[in-house]
Design a protein around this motif. Structure first.
Motif, mmCIF file in Angstrom:
data_model
loop_
_atom_site.group_PDB
_atom_site.id
_atom_site.type_symbol
_atom_site.label_atom_id
_atom_site.label_comp_id
_atom_site.label_asym_id
_atom_site.label_seq_id
_atom_site.Cartn_x
_atom_site.Cartn_y
_atom_site.Cartn_z
ATOM 1 N N ASN B 7 0.820 -1.197 0.000
ATOM 2 C CA ASN B 7 0.000 0.000 0.000
ATOM 3 C C ASN B 7 0.862 1.259 0.000
ATOM 4 O O ASN B 7 2.033 1.201 0.334
ATOM 5 N N ASP B 62 -6.320 -2.330 1.480
ATOM 6 C CA ASP B 62 -5.800 -1.484 0.404
ATOM 7 C C ASP B 62 -6.164 -0.040 0.765
ATOM 8 O O ASP B 62 -7.310 0.377 0.598
ATOM 9 N N ARG B 64 -5.563 2.711 -0.566
ATOM 10 C CA ARG B 64 -6.035 3.566 -1.664
ATOM 11 C C ARG B 64 -7.523 3.370 -1.918
ATOM 12 O O ARG B 64 -8.249 4.311 -2.213
ATOM 13 N N ALA B 65 -7.948 2.132 -1.785
ATOM 14 C CA ALA B 65 -9.378 1.841 -2.011
ATOM 15 C C ALA B 65 -10.219 2.149 -0.777
ATOM 16 O O ALA B 65 -11.426 2.378 -0.880
ATOM 17 N N ARG B 69 -17.292 -0.689 2.251
ATOM 18 C CA ARG B 69 -18.361 0.212 2.714
ATOM 19 C C ARG B 69 -19.455 -0.593 3.390
ATOM 20 O O ARG B 69 -20.538 -0.805 2.839
ATOM 21 N N GLU B 129 -17.779 3.349 5.852
ATOM 22 C CA GLU B 129 -16.795 2.353 6.309
ATOM 23 C C GLU B 129 -16.910 2.069 7.810
ATOM 24 O O GLU B 129 -16.254 1.165 8.336
ATOM 25 N N ARG B 192 -11.617 7.349 5.035
ATOM 26 C CA ARG B 192 -11.864 6.202 4.152
ATOM 27 C C ARG B 192 -11.297 4.905 4.702
ATOM 28 O O ARG B 192 -11.657 3.814 4.281
ATOM 29 N N ASN B 193 -10.393 5.028 5.675
ATOM 30 C CA ASN B 193 -9.760 3.828 6.227
ATOM 31 C C ASN B 193 -10.088 3.589 7.694
ATOM 32 O O ASN B 193 -9.522 2.701 8.315
#
Lengths: 550, 550
Positions: B7, B62, B64-65, B69, B129, B192-193
């Motif tokens: 990553n 990942d 970035r991804a 969700r 998330e 996002r993470n």
């Protein structure tokens, strides 16, 4: 900080950073030691000092010779009885005057508390190197550090250094829990060099004499061991005389049974012989021995809980009732007494321990091990127990036995000893604040004023651990000018709330805006003035920002 | 434990030692995560788990991804209003069911507490998330960890790792207090993470937009910043809307003035413009924005005390009264609310903070920073504050904001973050025990049983920090057989109180001696039997002794 290299053992000597060692005279040329913190504004603050001559650069430290026999010079005031006898007779001893000056109270207060049995001054007639101190709920909460060697893990040198090291950081008493081969010699070195009271658990040495078999113990072996230790100058002794035969089965259904070594030794003896504990049946003889030297009883809680599940159970409180009975017997012999307490106790059951102890034991000083407020954090039990220690001290406990990060896992090293002592000084001081002890908040206020004024050197000097405070600060802002800069690394110069706050104060003072009414009435038109004032004060720097606050 | 090297940022992945990640199904294929501790006797204990997919070896991490969700798949249950609206309407949302299963309570209890405003579920509709969690005094006490980058000290990579690291050790929420250049992007990566709710203090970013000059702030700039953060998915926001113009002069005579950054920014703005705070005058507009996303208010205590001297003063409680007023307004708009609390408070003044907060703010969840129980221990403020935190949580505080050892001195590094989180998990758990939270003591009992049985692997696995517990144990007894040996390094095999105690238990069981009556009646003649029994059990080893206990 350096080490006294010319001695058989090397110990840490030299003043604590930012402080000097001073002595406050109280007559007869006797000085009570203080740690004097020198502030950059020319003021100073004197703090209670436990470190003995080791932090005095003028002192000639010679471990072979031992510390100067301070109390020998008090011959005019020497008292051959116990402090309890003296206090009851209305006599203020030299030891009481010394304690009073250290605590900042009248000597009469010390005498009254000792006479009532609410305080003890552990001071064996033969520990002449001692700087006397007092343990009782009317005085500052005290901290004990356990040290002691073992056959494989430590030498005598190391144990003397641990004593010096623990008292440097604030340990008020130490307990020598040595076992193994050199138990007598180790204790001798510690006693001759210790400025603080030394406690022991005589059953440990007695057990060595019978090769570690509890069932082979006898009253005679135990008695001779106690006399040997009294002769050396031990100031207080843990005696697990409350572990009675009939209480032992009460532990059978516990989650963690008996976790006290002394308690388990006596339980094993009682069961094996099916007889009442010789500590209990010979207790009056023991009183007569301790009385001769004015050795203080620390009545041990051999059935203390070793887990949250076992807290405040029948085994624990049955023993406490017996300790109350023994307290009255000891005091009738003129022997000073304190009572040991748990252990592992959840927060909501802590206060009940103090309440019962005071009720059953005539308010004899309570001396607790923590207690740990949870079982789930081995490696952090200095913290789990500091929570319980602060609360139990607030409720009236007089002395706290420290717990190190190695509790339950291994033997504490030098760093662990320091961490344990500092952590317990926090708990003790938090309790002094909560009890509104007269001088406690002076230090907090001095440090907070230094913090608000960005006097970094003063903040470090006023800290419990100036070395680590400075080290942490210097990790991000090592340069010397940063020590007087009006900002720190958390916010940097631009966002500093402390500076905005200082501006608010200055502005309010300049404009007579020191109340809500004044600001409502008088602020109109002055806004622009403030805007201009602060644009002059703030520099357009953008070098550092903070994450620590919100 | 390893790092996900493929990553853009490397984060810590892999299970916690001695545990596996498991999911408990609650329908629709949704699993609530638990940390399953596997014990050597074949049993297991499931613990509340905050660590997200990072501790699941099956998860494909990942950065970035972003994380899966999770909440997107709950479409059948999706609710467009706020959790408060739903609860009041009698609706149990998917988030409520999820929280109920994590807490081990009925979903109806969750709904009732949310409807009453006594609990909040911070869950922005756009933070898909998220693994939802609940904050309220009827539930387990929660812990927040502050992270956030700054221009010079940290990169985005490091902040994402700090989030993963903090939640690995038990942080229930994190606050991103980033400042400097990359504030939007840093927050995006974190959101996002992040499997836990993310809080922010929008005034920090608004201040960046006006180059750090508080007097240049406007409602419009602030509002746009709040919308930007709502759109990204921030779950709760600290808003210092209770710092009113007329309260500012109340701080002028304080020892440490205003120590909250948000508070000092708003105080400077109010004074400079001689106008009421735009956060207060536009509060209803703010409510309408937060309502659209179901972002929870964390009403900030901008005038919280920064020293023992300033605790519980008029400035602090004047602001609290205003927070009570704002709580009612927010709830009338259907917005969830919690209330931030101090700071620095001596122990005897802690409970009053909770009592007043509950009275004035309709029992909205209290979310406190510590409080520190003394000012004198910089470098140990995780401990000074854990004492206050445990006590204030026992009194009813729902979430504790951690304090690291670097507080007041510098920026916390990765080790400091872990120390802060573990210390606060101790405080939170101690409070859960004291409140007699249904499942809290299970873990203490399991660990204490393991300790009594010398199951070292189980002790480590059940610990808050298995890695450090093992490391400390192995310092003195590194060999693998020592992990199952029936003794430890503190006493060694000969003196072990735990073993004597186990013998007592076994002996009592074998002879029906499980009461005081039984032992009185039945022990005669059995003493010799016990002596023989234990001489068979104990080995004549003399290799290790203890200093840690007495």
């Amino acid at each position: 900080m350096s080490t006294a290299g010319s001695n058989p053992a090397s110990v840490t000597v030299g003043p604590i950073a930012g402080s000097t060692k001073e002595y406050i005279e109280f007559g007869d040329g006797i000085g009570v030691p203080v740690r004097r913190v020198h502030l950059t504004d020319g003021e100073h603050l004197d703090l209670y000092d436990t470190s003995g001559p080791y932090t005095d650069p003028e002192a000639d430290i010679d471990l072979r010779a031992g510390l100067p026999r301070l109390r020998e010079s008090w011959s005019a005031d020497r008292w051959d009885g116990t402090q309890l006898d003296a206090a009851r007779a209305g006599i203020i001893t030299a030891e009481m005057r010394y304690c009073a000056l250290r605590e900042g109270v009248a000597a009469e207060v010390v005498r009254e508390e000792v006479a009532a049995g609410r305080a003890v001054i552990p001071a064996n007639h033969r520990h002449l190197e001692l700087e006397p101190m007092i343990i009782g709920k009317a005085f500052a909460v005290k901290v004990n550090a356990n040290i002691g060697n073992s056959a494989v893990t430590s030498s005598i040198d190391e144990e003397v250094e641990k004593m010096v090291w623990a008292t440097r950081w604030g340990a008020d008493t130490i307990m020598d829990l040595s076992t193994g081969k050199n138990i007598h010699d180790t204790r001798e070195w510690i006693l001759r060099n210790s400025p603080v009271p030394v406690g022991t658990v005589p059953i440990y040495q007695a057990l060595e004499k019978v090769n570690g078999d509890p069932t082979a113990l006898t009253w005679e072996i135990y008695r001779d061991t106690v006399i040997e230790q009294c002769e050396q100058g031990v100031d207080y002794m843990t005696v697990h005389a409350g572990v009675l035969l009939r209480y032992v089965p009460l532990t059978a259904q516990r989650v963690t049974g008996i976790v006290s070594r002394g308690g388990s030794i006596m339980a094993a003896w009682c069961l094996a012989h099916h007889r009442e504990s010789f500590l209990y049946t010979h207790f009056e003889e023991l009183c007569e021995i301790l009385r001769r030297y004015d050795v203080t009883f620390s009545l041990g809680d051999g059935l203390r809980p070793g887990s949250i599940a076992d807290a405040n159970d029948e085994a624990q409180f049955a023993e406490l009732r017996t300790l109350g009975e023994l307290t009255r017997i000891a005091k009738s012999h003129g022997v000073q007494v304190m009572i040991e307490g748990p252990g592992h106790v959840p927060m909501h059951k802590i206060v009940e321990n103090v309440r019962l102890e005071e009720e059953l034991c005539e308010e004899a000083p309570f001396y607790t091990l923590g207690p740990l407020a949870t079982d789930i954090a081995p490696a952090y039990d200095h913290i789990t127990s500091a929570i319980g220690a602060a609360m139990i001290a607030q409720a009236g406990t007089a002395m706290l036995c420290y717990v190190t990060p190695k509790e339950h896992l291994g033997l504490p090293n030098r760093d662990d000893v320091k961490t344990g002592v500092i952590t317990y000084k926090i708990a003790a001081h938090a309790a002094d604040l909560a009890k509104q002890h007269p001088r406690a908040q002076e230090r907090d206020d001095a440090l907070s004023r230094a913090r608000f004024d960005f006097r970094w050197h003063d903040q470090f000097a006023l800290s419990l651990d100036p070395d680590t405070a400075r080290e942490f600060h210097d990790e991000t802002l090592p340069a010397e000018p940063a020590k007087s800069a009006h900002f720190c690394s958390m916010c940097g110069p631009k966002f500093c709330s402390m500076r905005i706050s200082a501006d608010v104060r200055q502005y309010a003072a300049e404009h007579g805006l020191d109340s809500a009414e004044a600001i409502e009435a008088g602020m109109a038109g002055k806004a622009a003035e403030f805007t201009e004032a602060r644009s002059r004060v703030y520099l357009p720097l953008d070098s550092l920002t903070r994450t620590a606050d919100r």
